[in-house]
Design an enzyme around this catalytic site. Sequence first.
Site, PDB file in Angstrom:
ATOM      1  N   LYS A  22     -19.503 -42.598  21.934  1.00  0.00           N
ATOM      2  CA  LYS A  22     -19.257 -41.498  21.001  1.00  0.00           C
ATOM      3  C   LYS A  22     -20.445 -41.462  20.039  1.00  0.00           C
ATOM      4  CE  LYS A  22     -14.321 -42.527  20.431  1.00  0.00           C
ATOM      5  NZ  LYS A  22     -13.317 -42.625  19.360  1.00  0.00           N
ATOM      6  N   ARG A  23     -20.589 -40.380  19.311  1.00  0.00           N
ATOM      7  CA  ARG A  23     -21.555 -40.383  18.221  1.00  0.00           C
ATOM      8  C   ARG A  23     -20.947 -41.237  17.112  1.00  0.00           C
ATOM      9  NH1 ARG A  23     -21.943 -34.976  15.966  1.00  0.00           N
ATOM     10  NH2 ARG A  23     -19.759 -35.003  16.515  1.00  0.00           N
ATOM     11  N   CYS A  47      -2.642 -56.499  -9.831  1.00  0.00           N
ATOM     12  CA  CYS A  47      -3.358 -55.863 -10.929  1.00  0.00           C
ATOM     13  C   CYS A  47      -3.167 -56.666 -12.218  1.00  0.00           C
ATOM     14  CB  CYS A  47      -2.868 -54.420 -11.097  1.00  0.00           C
ATOM     15  SG  CYS A  47      -3.759 -53.255 -10.034  1.00  0.00           S
ATOM     16  N   ASN A  74      -0.398 -68.055  -0.988  1.00  0.00           N
ATOM     17  CA  ASN A  74       0.165 -66.893  -0.304  1.00  0.00           C
ATOM     18  C   ASN A  74       1.695 -66.987  -0.329  1.00  0.00           C
ATOM     19  OD1 ASN A  74       1.013 -64.936   1.599  1.00  0.00           O
ATOM     20  ND2 ASN A  74      -0.935 -65.119   2.689  1.00  0.00           N
ATOM     21  N   SER A 159      -1.538 -54.207   4.732  1.00  0.00           N
ATOM     22  CA  SER A 159      -1.117 -52.945   4.147  1.00  0.00           C
ATOM     23  C   SER A 159      -1.276 -53.024   2.627  1.00  0.00           C
ATOM     24  CB  SER A 159       0.337 -52.665   4.515  1.00  0.00           C
ATOM     25  OG  SER A 159       1.113 -53.802   4.235  1.00  0.00           O
ATOM     26  N   HIS A 164      -8.501 -58.061  -1.538  1.00  0.00           N
ATOM     27  CA  HIS A 164      -8.181 -59.485  -1.474  1.00  0.00           C
ATOM     28  C   HIS A 164      -8.715 -60.066  -0.179  1.00  0.00           C
ATOM     29  CE1 HIS A 164      -5.046 -57.592   0.926  1.00  0.00           C
ATOM     30  NE2 HIS A 164      -4.822 -58.755   1.510  1.00  0.00           N
ATOM     31  N   CYS A 197     -30.479 -70.687  15.906  1.00  0.00           N
ATOM     32  CA  CYS A 197     -31.852 -70.508  15.400  1.00  0.00           C
ATOM     33  C   CYS A 197     -32.666 -69.724  16.432  1.00  0.00           C
ATOM     34  CB  CYS A 197     -32.520 -71.857  15.128  1.00  0.00           C
ATOM     35  SG  CYS A 197     -31.957 -72.679  13.623  1.00  0.00           S
TER      36      CYS A 197
END
Length: 336
Positions: A22-23, A47, A74, A159, A164, A197
């Site tokens: 595709k482009r 926030c 978490n 979502s 983060h 390398c």
Amino acid sequence: MPELRFNLVTKDWVIMAPERAKRPEDFIKKNVERGQLPPFKESCPFCPGHENLTPPETYRLGTVDSWQVRSIPNKFSALSREGELSRQMDGIKRTMAGVGLHDVIIENPLHNGFPAVIPLAGMQDIFRTYRALYRQFYQDPRVKMVILFKNNGAAAGTSLEHPHSQIVGTPVIPPQIRYRIEEAQKYHDDTGECLYCRILGEELKDRNRIILETEHFVAFVPYAALTPFHTWIFPRRHMASFDALTEAELLDMASALQQALQRLYYGLDDPDYNYVLRSLPDPQGNIEYFHFYMAIVPRLTKAAGFELGSGMYINTQLPEKDAEFLRGVRIPDKLE
Ligand SMILES: [Zn+2]
Ligand SMILES: [Zn+2]
């Protein structure tokens, strides 16, 4: 006729199928929502002012009231922070206690502070935090391997809008990294040189797949890129671990990653992507045959049955064309 290319690092065969190309512009799926996010969202636990909604911090840059980056365990951790390493075998059943560490790194107080649009100093703060946590995680004797990554957007597995990244310390060394290290060692046995390398040297000579260069890093599309716009960022200096970077190199790496992400953001209109650090599991290890790097994988296509059944990839985009496109992306003076 399509061409098969062999990826020396991953040992994958990739079918290059440019007749289906595709482009680059055709990959653009307007992420209107992300572009219009506000700098602060009342309902967002990441926030500023909502710190009491998250578990206690594991690391912070800045003060409690005015932080630049913070990390927290978490809430939906894949592994438990508490507990001891233990292993059991019963016939074909082999189990381990699911202990380990899993933090979320809140990269920025701004709800819309994406890596491509924040000041470089902000990106450097993220990298200072990455390194501090990387070292902190390896201090835990239960942790055998640290995986640092970012999921950006729904197609990349998140979502959550607020910028983060994540860091996981697992109690085992996964086969994928073990395999790459073993293969790199074999290459070194055969040739006496570091495969990475060598690749970097060839890419710099060839120049067709180079995206950008900084003082200490080079970003390029691999010769046998597994997917469209797949990008590797290699340090110029040979080092096996992320831990070995000097402060100047660490800050330069933040710049190299940011510049690579800006080319995706402005060139392909902010695609979903993952990036992941590939570093030696031994943080102080300084072996001759493994070379740490970072991979960016834009999520522009979906793997399907053929990939699942063969372990091979089909890439419709030629790496040379992708690199040429990314080199040509104009980064605006005023980031937004
Ligand atoms: Zn937020
Ligand atoms: Zn090397």
